[in-house]
Design a protein around this motif. Structure first.
Motif, PDB file in Angstrom:
ATOM      1  N   VAL A 255     -24.126 -53.039-103.971  1.00  0.00           N
ATOM      2  CA  VAL A 255     -23.071 -52.732-102.996  1.00  0.00           C
ATOM      3  C   VAL A 255     -21.783 -53.454-103.393  1.00  0.00           C
ATOM      4  O   VAL A 255     -21.806 -54.396-104.184  1.00  0.00           O
TER       5      VAL A 255
ATOM      6  N   SER B 265     -18.438 -49.882-100.370  1.00  0.00           N
ATOM      7  CA  SER B 265     -19.649 -49.370 -99.721  1.00  0.00           C
ATOM      8  C   SER B 265     -19.479 -49.502 -98.219  1.00  0.00           C
ATOM      9  O   SER B 265     -19.322 -50.609 -97.708  1.00  0.00           O
ATOM     10  N   TYR B 266     -19.490 -48.392 -97.497  1.00  0.00           N
ATOM     11  CA  TYR B 266     -19.431 -48.508 -96.042  1.00  0.00           C
ATOM     12  C   TYR B 266     -20.149 -47.337 -95.398  1.00  0.00           C
ATOM     13  O   TYR B 266     -20.657 -46.441 -96.070  1.00  0.00           O
TER      14      TYR B 266
ATOM     15  N   GLU C  83     -23.699 -48.838 -96.583  1.00  0.00           N
ATOM     16  CA  GLU C  83     -24.087 -50.205 -96.244  1.00  0.00           C
ATOM     17  C   GLU C  83     -25.260 -50.229 -95.277  1.00  0.00           C
ATOM     18  O   GLU C  83     -26.071 -51.157 -95.293  1.00  0.00           O
TER      19      GLU C  83
ATOM     20  N   THR D   6     -19.756 -55.859 -98.237  1.00  0.00           N
ATOM     21  CA  THR D   6     -19.406 -54.482 -97.887  1.00  0.00           C
ATOM     22  C   THR D   6     -18.334 -54.445 -96.798  1.00  0.00           C
ATOM     23  O   THR D   6     -17.938 -55.474 -96.259  1.00  0.00           O
TER      24      THR D   6
ATOM     25  N   GLY E 100     -20.322 -56.124 -91.966  1.00  0.00           N
ATOM     26  CA  GLY E 100     -20.785 -55.662 -93.264  1.00  0.00           C
ATOM     27  C   GLY E 100     -22.056 -56.341 -93.717  1.00  0.00           C
ATOM     28  O   GLY E 100     -22.744 -57.011 -92.944  1.00  0.00           O
TER      29      GLY E 100
END
Length: 387
Positions: free
Chosen positions: A280, A284-285, A289, A308, A346
């Motif tokens: 990640v 990355s979301y 994530e 993230t 995150g």
């Protein structure tokens, strides 16, 4: 452009009705006979000395209304942007199948990749070519968006690309057609470790991800690395299907909607019993994530890379009468076991590996970096080999 989680269809109609009613109330109060914007429009019509493009004004006003909600995940799309958004969501478009990047010397654009079996490949365009003109017009000094707009067109029409290849100039006439872009791909690395790269969690993600895993297992893969770096998320149902394939019986996804209702998705007992790692980073979301968080909470994978983004709301996209659309946050989601919201938080990797070299970072983003030169992949290999 922002991406989104699509909630389950059973809530979509109710959400649509609620949002439409809300929009009617808002726009009636704001744009009604006594509304501030109506006053402003009348004033401009009567007093403004210049010409007015009211379509652009409406787009700007709609965008400002959504932005004023204070929600970083809700967004407005013009009619043109909505078409592009749907192409991205469907992982398909009308085009020729090339990816380009601006050269450091700004003298044209590098052809980074060519879609296998696509029109550009069939015409003879190759990765490593330098694009210098489109239909006879120089692209030197153009950015990738400007080039894309010139390459795109209606299905069945043609475009001529002029490229340099080892100093020689070539012209390729390419016919535009409907192309499905790959969503998940697999590569067998040293030590019987399979690398599965997931571009997004939108259309066809689950089927292609599972197919890539099965193909790697047939090739002898005994451990897996999932790469969801720069993955912007996508549809919840695609995410849940992948997690159901990977994880044992239990909760996979918890959704809480604007009306207070809650839904929970579960996995069956069948699962993939293999050592796994997930890569990640800050790109990355959303589903990406959450994918890492779910595998981590089930103790199925080690998370490697960088922090993230932290997204915990999901959106529905509602098309408006003029072809534009609004993506509104209509709910929150929580991790399967700990029930944590990722919003603003995150995922913190188990193994932090920062990429500070801009060329390496660009290579990861473009998908052109050799896996064995990728510090985060090498870290994942080291962790898996040590298990």
């Amino acid at each position: 452009m922002k991406k989104y989680f699509s909630p389950i269809l059973s809530h979509a109609l109710a959400a649509l009705i609620a949002v439409v009613i809300t929009l009617i109330i808002v726009f009636t109060s704001v744009l009604g006979s006594q509304g501030k914007l109506a006053e402003l429009q009348t004033l401009i019509d009567k007093k403004y000395i210049g010409d007015v493009d009211w379509e652009s004004v409406e787009d700007a006003a709609a965008s400002a209304i959504v932005e004023a909600l204070g929600d970083r995940w809700s967004y407005y799309l013009s009619a043109e942007e909505y078409v592009t958004h749907m192409e991205q969501s469907n992982n398909a478009f009308v085009g020729i199948g090339v990816s380009v990047a601006v050269r450091k010397d700004n003298q044209g654009l590098d052809v980074v990749s060519v879609t296998e079996g696509g029109p550009a490949e069939e015409a003879g365009v190759c990765p490593g070519d330098i694009l210098i003109a489109i239909d006879g017009q120089s692209v030197i000094g153009m950015n990738t968006s400007q080039v894309r707009d010139r390459i795109r067109g209606e299905q069945g029409t043609t475009v001529t690309l002029t490229v340099l290849r080892v100093g020689e100039r070539y012209d390729f006439t390419v016919t535009r057609r409907y192309i499905e872009t790959p969503v998940a791909t697999g590569k067998l690395l040293e030590g019987n470790i399979g690398l599965v790269t997931i571009e997004n969690f939108e259309a066809r993600c689950a089927s292609e991800t599972i197919a890539a895993i099965e193909a790697l297992r047939e090739q002898g893969a005994e451990k897996l690395i999932f790469d969801v770096r720069y993955n912007p998320g996508g549809y919840k149902n695609e995410l849940v299907e992948v997690l159901d394939y990977l994880l044992p019986k239990g909760v996979l996804f918890r959704s809480e909607y604007y009306d207070g209702s809650v839904s929970t998705d579960h996995s069956d007992a069948a699962y993939l019993d293999m050592p796994m790692a997930v890569l990640v980073n800050g790109g990355s979301y959303s589903a990406a994530e959450f994918f890492a968080a779910a595998l981590w909470e089930y103790e199925a994978a080690v998370v490697i890379g960088e922090q993230t983004t932290g997204k915990g709301y999901f959106q529905n996209v509602f098309k408006l009468s003029d072809g534009s659309a609004v993506g509104l946050s209509i709910g929150k989601y929580y991790t399967p076991k700990l029930g944590i919201s990722l919003e603003g938080v995150g995922i913190t990797p188990d193994v932090l590996v920062e990429i500070k070299n801009s060329e390496i970072a660009q290579g990861i983003y473009n998908g052109t970096l050799d896996p064995m030169e990728d510090p985060q992949i090498l870290a994942a290999i080291g962790v898996l080999q040590g298990q």
